[in-house]
Design an enzyme around this catalytic site. Structure first.
Site, short mmCIF file in Angstrom:
data_model
loop_
_atom_site.label_atom_id
_atom_site.label_comp_id
_atom_site.label_asym_id
_atom_site.label_seq_id
_atom_site.Cartn_x
_atom_site.Cartn_y
_atom_site.Cartn_z
N SER A 1 84.17 64.06 45.58
CA SER A 1 84.22 63.36 46.87
C SER A 1 82.89 62.67 47.19
O SER A 1 81.82 63.05 46.69
CB SER A 1 84.55 64.35 47.99
OG SER A 1 85.74 65.04 47.69
N1 SAM Z 1 85.81 69.63 45.64
C1 SAM Z 1 85.76 68.81 44.47
C2 SAM Z 1 84.35 68.50 44.04
O1 SAM Z 1 83.40 68.91 44.71
O2 SAM Z 1 84.22 67.87 42.98
C3 SAM Z 1 86.54 67.53 44.63
C4 SAM Z 1 87.92 67.78 44.25
S1 SAM Z 1 89.04 66.48 43.96
C5 SAM Z 1 88.90 65.39 45.33
C6 SAM Z 1 90.53 67.43 44.30
C7 SAM Z 1 90.83 68.50 43.29
O3 SAM Z 1 91.94 69.27 43.77
C8 SAM Z 1 91.24 67.98 41.92
O4 SAM Z 1 90.40 68.51 40.93
C9 SAM Z 1 92.68 68.47 41.76
O5 SAM Z 1 93.03 68.79 40.44
C10 SAM Z 1 92.69 69.69 42.67
N2 SAM Z 1 94.01 70.12 43.14
C11 SAM Z 1 95.06 69.36 43.54
N3 SAM Z 1 96.09 70.14 43.93
C12 SAM Z 1 95.68 71.43 43.76
C13 SAM Z 1 96.29 72.69 43.99
N4 SAM Z 1 97.55 72.82 44.42
N5 SAM Z 1 95.57 73.80 43.72
C14 SAM Z 1 94.28 73.73 43.26
N6 SAM Z 1 93.67 72.55 43.02
C15 SAM Z 1 94.34 71.41 43.28
#
Ligand code: SAM
Length: 206
Positions: free
Chosen positions: A54
């Site tokens: 993000s």
């Molecule tokens: N917090 C992260 C960082 O600091 O890099 C950014 C994360 S990115 C915007 C969103 C993440 O959520 C992705 O890696 C995606 O694979 C994960 N994601 C999506 N749905 C999910 C779920 N149901 N459970 C766990 N992770 C999930």
């Protein structure tokens, strides 16, 4: 230093713990080598598998809204690169972070271990069910957007605990949900755009 001054403090983030943590965490260590020169720019970056780290301001805002302090127990859904988890750990929180894409979860676990963030535990799995064995939490930060807030996440908050979550499909808003003795109070903060939450949250929205 420049990122914190010009993108974060300049936009109104005041919590000194958040500002200090973001000065300390080496964001470049969490992004793939081909975008490392862009790590401190004012936007999200690709981290592989169609996912992103993000924008720095959004990480700061969500951390401030979660009101995290030393010793807080924090659940993060969407480990991604591990950067948000590192910022929480730098503040002194005990972090439980769940990532659904195994390759990302494993890479984040390795980076966090290498940098010494041993207050972060990474689980590979579907975060829409939360982490019941470690609940309740002082704060839950969700970094992928469900269409509706998954019920287990509300339930896994302590009374007084805060859930910070983007909600919606194409149009999304960042919401803060606070658990009170007799229910949950909810408010919208700003419009945002996150990757969709997959797993059970996605199936139940369809
Ligand atoms: N917090 C992260 C960082 O600091 O890099 C950014 C994360 S990115 C915007 C969103 C993440 O959520 C992705 O890696 C995606 O694979 C994960 N994601 C999506 N749905 C999910 C779920 N149901 N459970 C766990 N992770 C999930």
């Amino acid at each position: 230093m420049d990122m914190v001054e010009h993108q974060i403090a300049a936009r109104g983030i005041r919590d000194p713990r958040v500002l200090e943590a973001m000065r300390r965490v080496p964001r470049h260590a969490f992004v793939p080598p081909d975008v490392q020169n862009l790590a401190y720019e004012d936007h999200p970056l690709p981290i592989g598998h169609g996912q992103t780290i993000s924008q720095p301001y959004i990480v700061a805002l969500m951390t401030e809204l979660a009101e995290v302090g030393p010793g807080s127990r924090v659940l993060e859904i969407g480990t991604g690169s591990g950067y948000q988890a590192a910022v929480l750990a730098e503040i002194g929180a005990e972090v439980y972070s769940i990532e659904i894409i195994p390759e990302l979860g494993e890479r984040a676990r390795e980076v966090l271990r290498r940098l010494g963030y041993d207050r972060v535990q990474v689980r590979i799995g579907d975060g829409s069910v939360g982490w019941p064995e470690e609940a309740p939490f002082d704060a839950i930060i969700v970094t992928a957007a469900p269409v509706h807030i998954p019920e287990p996440l509300r339930e896994q908050l302590k009374v007084g605990g805060r859930l910070v979550i983007p909600v919606g499909s194409i149009m999304q808003e960042l919401r803060v949900v606070v658990r009170e003795a007799d229910g949950w109070r909810e408010r919208a903060v700003i419009p945002v755009r996150f990757v969709p939450m997959t797993g059970r949250a996605r199936e139940s929205a369809e």
